[in-house]
Design an enzyme around this catalytic site. Sequence first.
Site, mmCIF file in Angstrom:
data_model
loop_
_atom_site.group_PDB
_atom_site.id
_atom_site.type_symbol
_atom_site.label_atom_id
_atom_site.label_comp_id
_atom_site.label_asym_id
_atom_site.label_seq_id
_atom_site.Cartn_x
_atom_site.Cartn_y
_atom_site.Cartn_z
ATOM 1 N N LYS A 107 0.792 -1.197 -0.252
ATOM 2 C CA LYS A 107 -0.008 0.173 0.070
ATOM 3 C C LYS A 107 0.871 1.329 0.047
ATOM 4 C CE LYS A 107 -1.587 -1.699 3.648
ATOM 5 N NZ LYS A 107 -2.400 -2.136 5.021
ATOM 6 N N THR A 145 -7.857 8.730 9.431
ATOM 7 C CA THR A 145 -7.477 7.582 8.773
ATOM 8 C C THR A 145 -6.976 6.194 9.563
ATOM 9 O OG1 THR A 145 -5.307 8.369 8.801
ATOM 10 C CG2 THR A 145 -6.290 8.732 6.630
ATOM 11 N N GLY A 190 -7.513 2.725 11.326
ATOM 12 C CA GLY A 190 -7.861 1.768 10.781
ATOM 13 C C GLY A 190 -7.918 1.445 9.171
ATOM 14 N N THR A 191 -7.281 2.340 8.416
ATOM 15 C CA THR A 191 -7.251 1.935 7.130
ATOM 16 C C THR A 191 -6.953 0.757 6.687
ATOM 17 O OG1 THR A 191 -5.286 3.391 6.905
ATOM 18 C CG2 THR A 191 -7.339 4.456 6.283
ATOM 19 N N GLY A 192 -5.672 0.131 7.356
ATOM 20 C CA GLY A 192 -5.140 -1.248 6.774
ATOM 21 C C GLY A 192 -5.961 -2.353 7.285
ATOM 22 N N CYS A 193 -6.625 -2.155 8.633
ATOM 23 C CA CYS A 193 -7.314 -3.243 8.798
ATOM 24 C C CYS A 193 -8.579 -3.470 8.096
ATOM 25 C CB CYS A 193 -7.751 -3.192 10.149
ATOM 26 S SG CYS A 193 -6.587 -2.915 11.590
#
Length: 272
Positions: free
Chosen positions: A176, A210, A212-215
């Site tokens: 990402k 932003t 928690g974007t990865g989760c």
Amino acid sequence: MSQIARALTIAGSDSGGGAGIQADLKTFQELGVFGMSAITAVTVQNTLGVSNVYPLPPEAAAEQIDAVGSDLGVDALKTGMLFSAEIIGAVAAQIRAFGWNRVVVDPVMIAKGGASLLQTEAVQALRSQLLPLAYIVTPNLPEAEVLSGLSIRSMEDRREAAKRICAYGAQQVVIKGGHDAAAGEQVVDLYYDGATFSELVERRIPTSQTHGTGCTFSAALTAELAKGTPAFEAVRTARAFIQAAIEHELGLGQGHGPTNHFAYRRLQGASR
């Protein structure tokens, strides 16, 4: 045969509701998948940061996974915050025992506020025990640097990092690009299927909302895989889901606020 796709998240609990188990279950629900969980740790956190982490015993994670797998069944799963080498070992053993192959590994290492969510000595366990079981790995740029051992400064560096991560046994990688400030007004995610590269480009949203974007991205990817969606199409849907979640802010909290898990489905409904 189940009439609804089933997705399992193996991760930490976020008391603020923006990341971890809470974000994963919200995302599963929004994408029409039945969500289940195995909690690895309880974090004390809100939008201002993580103030404490209480890891569960490895056997607690293993028993939760066994309870879900032996009764409800799992079409796809994701791992998030695993914290320790011992928990990683217990999780990997259960994945192998059940023979699950739609495994998304989100190598959660650092919280938005800078708190460590993976012990340093656990990185090698992640590489050696979990990556060989991964269908898709979803690191951000700092995580890709740790996993690959490379300093990533260019797209060519990203490609080499993706190859190195796959060399540990992972089938596919999405690196990402949100942490690449040099990309300006764009965010470029690099997808590698083990043979070819693709770039997914979206508009960068200037916001602090932003958390928690990865989760959320990895949960959306897991939900789509659980439904039988082909890998690249699942990645594209996950990218669209998180883009909508960032663009349509909730404005909660005083720090890094959570993304809007409702946004994607509401936009889809409005477009029909």
